[in-house]
Design an enzyme around this catalytic site. Structure first.
Site, PDB file in Angstrom:
ATOM      1  N   GLU A 115      30.626  67.116 -29.990  1.00  0.00           N
ATOM      2  CA  GLU A 115      30.233  66.016 -31.584  1.00  0.00           C
ATOM      3  C   GLU A 115      31.055  64.636 -31.253  1.00  0.00           C
ATOM      4  O   GLU A 115      31.940  64.242 -30.496  1.00  0.00           O
ATOM      5  CB  GLU A 115      31.037  66.239 -32.634  1.00  0.00           C
ATOM      6  CG  GLU A 115      30.398  67.274 -33.115  1.00  0.00           C
ATOM      7  CD  GLU A 115      31.166  68.844 -32.539  1.00  0.00           C
ATOM      8  OE1 GLU A 115      32.485  69.005 -31.858  1.00  0.00           O
ATOM      9  OE2 GLU A 115      31.073  70.135 -32.649  1.00  0.00           O
ATOM     10  N   TYR A 127      25.613  60.447 -23.008  1.00  0.00           N
ATOM     11  CA  TYR A 127      25.367  61.353 -23.268  1.00  0.00           C
ATOM     12  C   TYR A 127      23.114  62.053 -23.417  1.00  0.00           C
ATOM     13  O   TYR A 127      22.867  62.534 -22.511  1.00  0.00           O
ATOM     14  CB  TYR A 127      25.432  61.804 -24.341  1.00  0.00           C
ATOM     15  CG  TYR A 127      27.312  62.695 -24.594  1.00  0.00           C
ATOM     16  CD1 TYR A 127      27.618  62.592 -23.466  1.00  0.00           C
ATOM     17  CD2 TYR A 127      27.807  61.824 -25.947  1.00  0.00           C
ATOM     18  CE1 TYR A 127      29.316  62.955 -23.350  1.00  0.00           C
ATOM     19  CE2 TYR A 127      29.631  61.707 -25.919  1.00  0.00           C
ATOM     20  CZ  TYR A 127      29.568  62.520 -24.449  1.00  0.00           C
ATOM     21  OH  TYR A 127      31.388  62.857 -24.626  1.00  0.00           O
TER      22      TYR A 127
END
Length: 166
Positions: A115, A127
């Site tokens: 998260e 990411y």
């Protein structure tokens, strides 16, 4: 903020986090996060091996980053990753993630998830460059601000250049 040169492979060492690293890890944690983990949380994670992956990055013998992840059967959940602000965009975070991926693959784990704060666009781009895709939101996930978390995941496979086996 100016970006320093990318570190050469020999300039950066990634290794297992040990108890002796905890004070430096907690100091970095407090520098970076508005609601930092406590020393006790990191010690608990250390005692959770092999169900946890805990890595530190060092340059010149000095700790400059860390990663903590939890193993859940066929998935690793990245719970915490941090790099000193002056060392960002120099390959430290990528090296930590690559080592985590290598360790996952060596254990037969093929899925990663995490998260990230909805408004943390640099982290989300980082990411995405590593192959993560956005799956959805956890509403009000961060208790300090009520901010939503973006759920991101990646299925991993061993690329040719993932880990230098020499």
């Amino acid at each position: 903020m100016s970006v320093g040169k990318v570190l050469e492979p020999g300039d950066l060492v990634i290794e297992d986090m040990e108890k002796e690293d905890i004070d430096a890890v907690v100091s970095l944690e407090r520098l970076i996060f508005p609601t930092p983990w406590s020393k006790d949380i990191f010690l608990h994670e250390l005692m959770s091996r092999p169900k946890a992956v805990l890595l530190v990055a060092r340059t010149g013998g000095r700790l400059c980053g860390y990663l903590v992840a939890r193993v859940f059967i066929d998935t690793v959940h990245i719970t915490n990753i941090a790099v000193e602000p002056q060392m960002r965009r120099r390959g430290v975070g990528t090296a930590l993630m690559r080592e985590c991926i290598f360790r996952c693959l060596s254990r037969g784990i093929r899925f990663l998830r995490l998260e990230v704060r909805e408004n943390n666009f640099p982290a989300r781009r980082f990411y995405e460059k590593l192959g993560f895709r956005e799956l959805g939101l956890k509403l009000g996930y961060y208790s300090d601000t009520g901010e939503h978390a973006v759920i991101m995941a990646s299925e991993i496979s061993p690329p040719d250049d993932l880990h230098d086996s020499s």
